[in-house]
Design a protein around this motif. Structure first.
Motif, PDB file in Angstrom:
ATOM      1  N   ARG A  49       6.996  24.380 112.367  1.00 34.75           N
ATOM      2  CA  ARG A  49       8.400  24.763 112.191  1.00 34.75           C
ATOM      3  C   ARG A  49       9.198  23.747 111.399  1.00 34.75           C
ATOM      4  O   ARG A  49      10.374  23.958 111.137  1.00 34.75           O
ATOM      5  CB  ARG A  49       9.037  25.005 113.559  1.00 34.75           C
ATOM      6  N   VAL A  50       8.595  22.646 111.033  1.00 36.67           N
ATOM      7  CA  VAL A  50       9.286  21.649 110.222  1.00 36.67           C
ATOM      8  C   VAL A  50       8.513  21.468 108.942  1.00 36.67           C
ATOM      9  O   VAL A  50       7.288  21.391 108.967  1.00 36.67           O
ATOM     10  CB  VAL A  50       9.354  20.283 110.948  1.00 36.67           C
ATOM     11  N   PHE A  65      13.947  23.147 109.071  1.00 34.93           N
ATOM     12  CA  PHE A  65      13.550  23.561 110.411  1.00 34.93           C
ATOM     13  C   PHE A  65      13.688  25.072 110.498  1.00 34.93           C
ATOM     14  O   PHE A  65      14.752  25.613 110.186  1.00 34.93           O
ATOM     15  CB  PHE A  65      14.465  22.927 111.470  1.00 34.93           C
ATOM     16  N   ASP A  67      13.925  28.433 112.766  1.00 30.32           N
ATOM     17  CA  ASP A  67      14.372  28.847 114.102  1.00 30.32           C
ATOM     18  C   ASP A  67      15.134  27.749 114.836  1.00 30.32           C
ATOM     19  O   ASP A  67      15.052  27.648 116.054  1.00 30.32           O
ATOM     20  CB  ASP A  67      13.198  29.314 114.964  1.00 30.32           C
ATOM     21  N   GLU A  68      15.841  26.939 114.119  1.00 31.26           N
ATOM     22  CA  GLU A  68      16.737  25.998 114.761  1.00 31.26           C
ATOM     23  C   GLU A  68      18.114  26.163 114.139  1.00 31.26           C
ATOM     24  O   GLU A  68      18.244  26.681 113.038  1.00 31.26           O
ATOM     25  CB  GLU A  68      16.252  24.554 114.596  1.00 31.26           C
ATOM     26  N   GLY A  69      19.123  25.697 114.857  1.00 30.70           N
ATOM     27  CA  GLY A  69      20.482  25.893 114.374  1.00 30.70           C
ATOM     28  C   GLY A  69      21.353  24.707 114.703  1.00 30.70           C
ATOM     29  O   GLY A  69      20.882  23.571 114.763  1.00 30.70           O
TER      30      GLY A  69
ATOM     31  N   ARG B  51      26.034  25.058 124.115  1.00 30.96           N
ATOM     32  CA  ARG B  51      25.386  26.156 123.389  1.00 30.96           C
ATOM     33  C   ARG B  51      24.104  26.607 124.062  1.00 30.96           C
ATOM     34  O   ARG B  51      23.823  27.806 124.150  1.00 30.96           O
ATOM     35  CB  ARG B  51      25.055  25.697 121.958  1.00 30.96           C
ATOM     36  N   LYS B 180      20.474  34.739 123.029  1.00 31.88           N
ATOM     37  CA  LYS B 180      20.465  34.728 121.572  1.00 31.88           C
ATOM     38  C   LYS B 180      20.015  36.089 121.048  1.00 31.88           C
ATOM     39  O   LYS B 180      20.443  36.524 119.994  1.00 31.88           O
ATOM     40  CB  LYS B 180      19.472  33.665 121.104  1.00 31.88           C
ATOM     41  N   LYS B 271      12.789  22.310 123.160  1.00 30.19           N
ATOM     42  CA  LYS B 271      12.977  22.530 121.721  1.00 30.19           C
ATOM     43  C   LYS B 271      12.642  21.262 120.936  1.00 30.19           C
ATOM     44  O   LYS B 271      11.924  21.298 119.934  1.00 30.19           O
ATOM     45  CB  LYS B 271      14.439  22.923 121.435  1.00 30.19           C
ATOM     46  N   LEU B 275       9.404  20.329 118.381  1.00 31.54           N
ATOM     47  CA  LEU B 275       9.535  19.800 117.018  1.00 31.54           C
ATOM     48  C   LEU B 275       8.743  18.512 116.867  1.00 31.54           C
ATOM     49  O   LEU B 275       8.070  18.298 115.855  1.00 31.54           O
ATOM     50  CB  LEU B 275      11.013  19.544 116.702  1.00 31.54           C
ATOM     51  N   LEU B 279       5.549  17.593 114.427  1.00 32.17           N
ATOM     52  CA  LEU B 279       5.614  16.506 113.443  1.00 32.17           C
ATOM     53  C   LEU B 279       4.486  15.519 113.613  1.00 32.17           C
ATOM     54  O   LEU B 279       3.947  15.004 112.648  1.00 32.17           O
ATOM     55  CB  LEU B 279       6.942  15.753 113.602  1.00 32.17           C
ATOM     56  N   TYR B 284       2.911  12.920 107.345  1.00 31.20           N
ATOM     57  CA  TYR B 284       3.538  13.270 106.072  1.00 31.20           C
ATOM     58  C   TYR B 284       3.434  12.093 105.126  1.00 31.20           C
ATOM     59  O   TYR B 284       3.827  10.994 105.464  1.00 31.20           O
ATOM     60  CB  TYR B 284       5.016  13.592 106.275  1.00 31.20           C
ATOM     61  N   PHE B 292       1.463  25.511 104.219  1.00 28.69           N
ATOM     62  CA  PHE B 292       1.827  26.404 105.319  1.00 28.69           C
ATOM     63  C   PHE B 292       1.408  27.824 105.019  1.00 28.69           C
ATOM     64  O   PHE B 292       0.960  28.554 105.865  1.00 28.69           O
ATOM     65  CB  PHE B 292       3.333  26.365 105.560  1.00 28.69           C
TER      66      PHE B 292
END
Lengths: 149, 377
Positions: A49-50, A65, A67-69, B51, B180, B271, B275, B279, B284, B292
């Motif tokens: 996702r990144v 990213f 699906d991120e906000g 949020r 959502k 979340k 991520l 990573l 990288y 991808f």
């Protein structure tokens, strides 16, 4: 017409052979795409996702990213900016109907990716602290006020 | 991460970690409120928490409705919509899978709760159908998926009214989801979020008519007495940042409010964890663009000699009559093995030209097949 088809028959094999490579092409491609789809389905088990956007260097990188906000973006932006090695950090959501968030990191020193990883780890630490704080303070409050839950 | 071992929490003005102060857990019959103050943190994080609490804490709601009989005056989809909005007990939502992640075909007891409703009016009086008339399938040990009923009569929300002879028979499938996707999965009915009640930071305008009293137009919130009011003639502090945030979480009833907050923080962590996980395994290298899309990885295609386009595609097309072609192709493969892509293309063409005769003159197609370009490169 029937005679003609008969005439064609012996050459039919030859033309078939001649046509074979081009006619095989779409066939091979079809297999190819099918296989790609299969591979992609396999990938979807753990999608990446990144990604780094083109034009990035070691110390100045843009990340995308999926699906991120704002939820992650703004908090991440803030915590990365706290890093003294980071020169610049900002995020944006390029278009509201695309589930994408872009994050730009420029560092004075060190890799931009490391700054991102550090930021994510720091954000997790903050979450840990707030969870602990909330749980203890809630239990304390409930005990003080005789609330049983 | 070398050279980045600073403490992010010590960077804030006062070197202390975030603090939470619970100001009120309203002890009402329904237990739906938690008020707390989050301090020594920043606006970004506090807003992330708000949020995530509002939109990403999973709950259970009716998602599919199979209507067998509906002779009421309400349309099927109207009733289905009303059913979706009924709060269902989601305290044990963690026991359920997301339907899309579940191993089952469509839905099963591990990712859904089935509720049945059968009501028929047989009297002259108008019959009312309530949420409490929904019967869970009883496949779950705990109360997960049961309609939330808080009224003293124990009826729940009114779904429909039936006249004499009208009947309603339906099956509902409740699934796990987040707000959502649809607001019916919201765990909260309202989340109050306030900082800087005296507006010292001038983040809001607080506009008022010329002939009115601004203090009356904008009455101070109850949090105003928690902070020092601005002094007369106090200069504006350009460096000030908000650092005390007042939350008033009001649960919709399907979950306890403190559980919502704890789940919310956990989801935020998940979340971030996801991520980080994405990573870390991959290093990288700056300009390195990870593949991808497109074929997964070169080694996969080289190893997997069983990949369809290597065996079936070619052998069916050329296998029979092209024995010579295949050997010469094999030769070109060795030249590929030596590492020069261009020699592959040339060799392939040349050897075909020799082996197969003039008709292979235009066999450049070989150079553009998956062999040459996309798969091995």
């Amino acid at each position: 017409m029937p005679g003609r088809t008969k005439k064609d028959e012996p050459t039919a094999q030859d033309t078939n052979m001649e046509d074979a490579p081009p006619s095989a092409q779409p066939e091979a491609e079809e297999v190819d795409t099918e296989d790609q789809e299969e591979v992609q389905e396999e990938e979807e088990i753990e999608p990446q996702r990144v990604r780094i956007l083109p034009g990035s260097t070691d110390t100045a990188a843009s990340f995308e990213f999926v699906d991120e906000g704002h939820t992650v973006g703004n908090a991440l932006r803030y915590i990365i900016m706290k890093n003294p090695d980071v020169e610049f950090c900002a995020y944006s959501i390029p278009h509201p109907s695309e589930p994408k968030m872009n994050l730009r990191i420029q560092t004075y020193d060190g890799l931009a990716v490391d700054a991102l990883k550090k930021g994510l780890a720091d954000l997790q630490d903050i979450c840990d602290v707030v969870t602990d704080e909330f749980t203890t303070k809630k239990d304390q409050f409930n005990a003080e006020h005789g609330i049983v839950r | 991460m070398d050279g980045m071992d600073y403490d992010p929490m010590a960077m804030d003005g006062d070197s202390e970690q975030p603090q939470v102060k619970i100001s009120a857990v309203l002890q009402q019959a329904d237990k739906t409120h938690v008020d707390f103050e989050l301090s020594r943190t920043n606006l970004s994080f506090a807003n992330s928490l708000r949020r995530v609490i509002q939109a990403e804490v999973p709950t259970i709601a009716i998602d599919l409705v199979e209507i067998e009989v509906n002779t009421s005056v309400l349309a099927d989809e109207f009733i289905a919509h009303r059913l979706g909005l009924i709060p269902l007990d989601s305290k044990n939502v963690g026991d359920l899978n997301y339907s899309r992640d579940c191993d089952c075909e469509q839905y099963c007891e591990q990712c859904s709760v089935t509720l049945n409703l059968h009501a028929k009016c047989t009297s002259d009086d108008i019959m009312k159908v309530y949420a409490s008339d929904l019967v869970t399938d009883g496949q779950h040990a705990n109360s997960v998926g049961k309609p939330v009923i808080n009224d003293p009569e124990g009826l729940g929300c009114l779904l429909a009214k039936l006249r004499m002879g009208q009947e309603l028979r339906l099956t509902c499938i409740a699934k796990k989801g987040i707000a959502k996707e649809h607001a019916k999965w919201m765990p909260t009915s309202a989340v109050g979020f306030e900082y800087d009640p005296h507006n010292k930071l001038q983040h809001t305008d607080l506009w008022f008519e010329n002939d009115t009293d601004p203090a009356k137009e904008w009455p101070k919130s109850k949090h105003a007495e928690w902070e020092d009011p601005p002094q007369e003639g106090e200069p504006f502090d350009y460096d000030a940042v908000p650092n005390r945030f007042y939350f008033e979480v009001e649960a919709a009833g399907n979950m306890e409010p403190d559980q919502i907050i704890q789940n919310g923080i956990r989801i935020l962590q998940q979340k971030i964890g996801g991520l980080l996980k994405g990573l870390d395994p991959r290093k990288y290298g700056g300009e390195e663009e990870p593949d991808f899309d497109g074929p997964r990885s070169p080694d996969m295609n080289l190893d997997g000699s069983t990949t369809p386009w290597q065996d079936t595609g070619y052998q069916t097309a050329y296998g029979g009559g092209y024995g010579g072609g295949q050997t010469s192709y094999g030769g070109s493969q060795t030249s590929y093995g030596q590492g020069s892509q261009s020699s592959f293309g040339q060799d392939g063409q040349g050897s075909y030209g020799q082996g197969g005769g003039g008709s292979y003159g235009n066999m450049t197609a070989y150079g553009t097949t998956p062999y040459g370009q996309s798969s091995w490169q």
